[in-house]
Motif scaffolding. Structure first.
Motif, PDB file in Angstrom:
ATOM      1  N   GLN A  34       0.833  -1.198   0.000  1.00 50.30           N
ATOM      2  CA  GLN A  34       0.000   0.000   0.000  1.00 50.30           C
ATOM      3  C   GLN A  34       0.874   1.258   0.000  1.00 50.30           C
ATOM      4  OE1 GLN A  34      -2.648   0.288   3.306  1.00 50.30           O
ATOM      5  NE2 GLN A  34      -3.565   2.187   2.606  1.00 50.30           N
ATOM      6  N   GLU A  38       0.915   4.119  -2.952  1.00 54.10           N
ATOM      7  CA  GLU A  38       0.701   5.538  -2.669  1.00 54.10           C
ATOM      8  C   GLU A  38       1.874   6.377  -3.169  1.00 54.10           C
ATOM      9  OE1 GLU A  38       0.095   5.770   1.507  1.00 54.10           O
ATOM     10  OE2 GLU A  38      -1.939   4.965   1.419  1.00 54.10           O
ATOM     11  N   ARG A  42       1.799   9.347  -6.149  1.00 49.95           N
ATOM     12  CA  ARG A  42       2.245  10.726  -5.953  1.00 49.95           C
ATOM     13  C   ARG A  42       3.208  11.173  -7.042  1.00 49.95           C
ATOM     14  NH1 ARG A  42       4.367  10.784  -0.009  1.00 49.95           N
ATOM     15  NH2 ARG A  42       4.561   8.624  -0.520  1.00 49.95           N
TER      16      ARG A  42
END
Length: 117
Positions: A34, A38, A42
């Motif tokens: 996870q 993420e 970004r």
């Protein structure tokens, strides 16, 4: 104590220990995946993120004047710091840009330009 009940108890304890180890490894692996997702979300196009020219005041280079190098943004002063009911704005107190200087981009024409060797 009965030897059979000791074996059953040891089996139960060993099973619980192994189940705990497997579950925590799975949770750790899921949290790492996870975090990786993420981080990729970004960054643009999933590649490494380019360093940004941020000043010590936290504002980008585009918010600083080219000649005087002073910061032109306004910062929010929460009312709880000044004893007022609402927030106020004031000029950023940065005296000059102190961040990394971005490398200038130059255009280099193609060497061949269709002439061929």
């Amino acid at each position: 104590m009965d030897p059979v009940s000791m074996v059953v108890g040891a089996t139960i304890a060993l099973g619980a220990f192994l189940a705990g180890r497997i579950l925590t490894r799975r949770q750790a692996r899921q949290s790492l995946e996870q975090q990786r997702r993420e981080e990729q979300a970004r960054t643009p196009y999933g590649g490494p993120q380019q360093p940004q020219p941020l000043c010590g005041c936290g504002h980008h280079l585009v918010f600083h004047d080219r000649e005087s190098r002073k910061c032109m943004t306004q910062v929010v002063i929460p009312g709880r710091w000044t004893g007022q009911s609402g927030s106020t704005y004031r000029q950023c107190m940065c005296q000059g840009y102190r961040g990394p200087i971005p490398v200038d981009e130059y255009y280099a024409p193609d060497l061949l330009e269709g002439n061929g060797p």
